[in-house]
Design a protein around this motif. Sequence first.
Motif, PDB file in Angstrom:
ATOM      1  N   VAL A  31      42.741  48.345  41.536  1.00 15.17           N
ATOM      2  CA  VAL A  31      43.339  47.211  40.838  1.00 15.17           C
ATOM      3  C   VAL A  31      43.029  47.323  39.353  1.00 15.17           C
TER       4      VAL A  31
ATOM      5  N   LEU B 153      50.238  46.093  38.316  1.00 17.35           N
ATOM      6  CA  LEU B 153      48.876  45.558  38.319  1.00 17.35           C
ATOM      7  C   LEU B 153      47.871  46.528  38.934  1.00 17.35           C
TER       8      LEU B 153
ATOM      9  N   VAL C 232      44.027  39.527  40.497  1.00 21.24           N
ATOM     10  CA  VAL C 232      45.382  39.907  40.901  1.00 21.24           C
ATOM     11  C   VAL C 232      45.722  39.226  42.224  1.00 21.24           C
ATOM     12  N   LYS C 233      46.925  38.705  42.306  1.00 23.04           N
ATOM     13  CA  LYS C 233      47.342  37.951  43.491  1.00 23.04           C
ATOM     14  C   LYS C 233      47.904  38.882  44.569  1.00 23.04           C
TER      15      LYS C 233
ATOM     16  N   ILE D  37      51.449  43.569  46.345  1.00 22.79           N
ATOM     17  CA  ILE D  37      50.987  43.563  44.958  1.00 22.79           C
ATOM     18  C   ILE D  37      52.043  44.248  44.098  1.00 22.79           C
TER      19      ILE D  37
ATOM     20  N   GLY E  29      44.571  44.956  37.023  1.00 22.04           N
ATOM     21  CA  GLY E  29      44.490  43.576  36.563  1.00 22.04           C
ATOM     22  C   GLY E  29      43.236  42.891  37.078  1.00 22.04           C
TER      23      GLY E  29
END
Length: 271
Positions: free
Chosen positions: A42, A104, A47-48, A100, A44
């Motif tokens: 990841v 990101l 991150v969602k 995702i 970011g």
Amino acid sequence: MKALFYIPALALLLTSYFGFSQSDPTNSETQHDFQVGEQVFVFGNNVKLRSAPRIESEVLELLKIGEWVKIIEKTEFSWPYKGYDSPFYKVKYDTVEGYILGGLLAVEKKTIAGNAYFFAFSKEGERPHLNIRHIIQGKYAEQKVPLAHTHLSIRSIGNKGLYDLDDILYIDYAPKVSGSEAGGIYFFIQGHNLYKIGQLSEISDSDRFHQFETFIFPNDENGIPETILLKKEKREVLDMESEWVQTSSETRKLLWIDGKLMPSFNQKLSN
């Protein structure tokens, strides 16, 4: 007359190779082409991880920078993100599966001198950039470097005999076609600090013109203890038939002192 060369101070242009595809329905670039089964990190922070490949879908988890996921599949469509088209990826995080946005995720991770560095691309207008993040005491620091294009490789090359450095991060870039710029970018690593040093370029046009700049470090052949030697050469064929060739070169001694390369790269080299 001796040719004049110069390197802009801390003005970093990159050309680099990651080998990513450039295909999507809108015919614009994408820099996030991960493969099924690949483990990626990841880029970011917070991150969602979503339940579906839509930005309004339910959030299942928030992922921190540096956490890793496994790629399960890639969507056929993409979304614009920081100048590039980015697909959604279905990924597995721990025991949870979700989606995702590719932008990101880090295109590369390097661990150098005990620090993890994460890399991703962005674009401002037509100019691509390389974004570099590393974690310091739970937070991340970021640097953004303008690029000539996004065909590059990244590697650490050790401290090269500069014993007050932990390591050197080298961004190595090559021309896409004859006449475009190659060379590389150097970042010096000291503790948790990442210092942008400068651009060294190499330009050639078939067999008629070649200009290059290089660092000679203390551990290199012809290296000088505690000194970085900047060498520049230019070769131009004025007439092929008579083998009329014009060459020029210059060298300059530089020192790494208290987080700075001295003398300043702002100064033009003399004739």
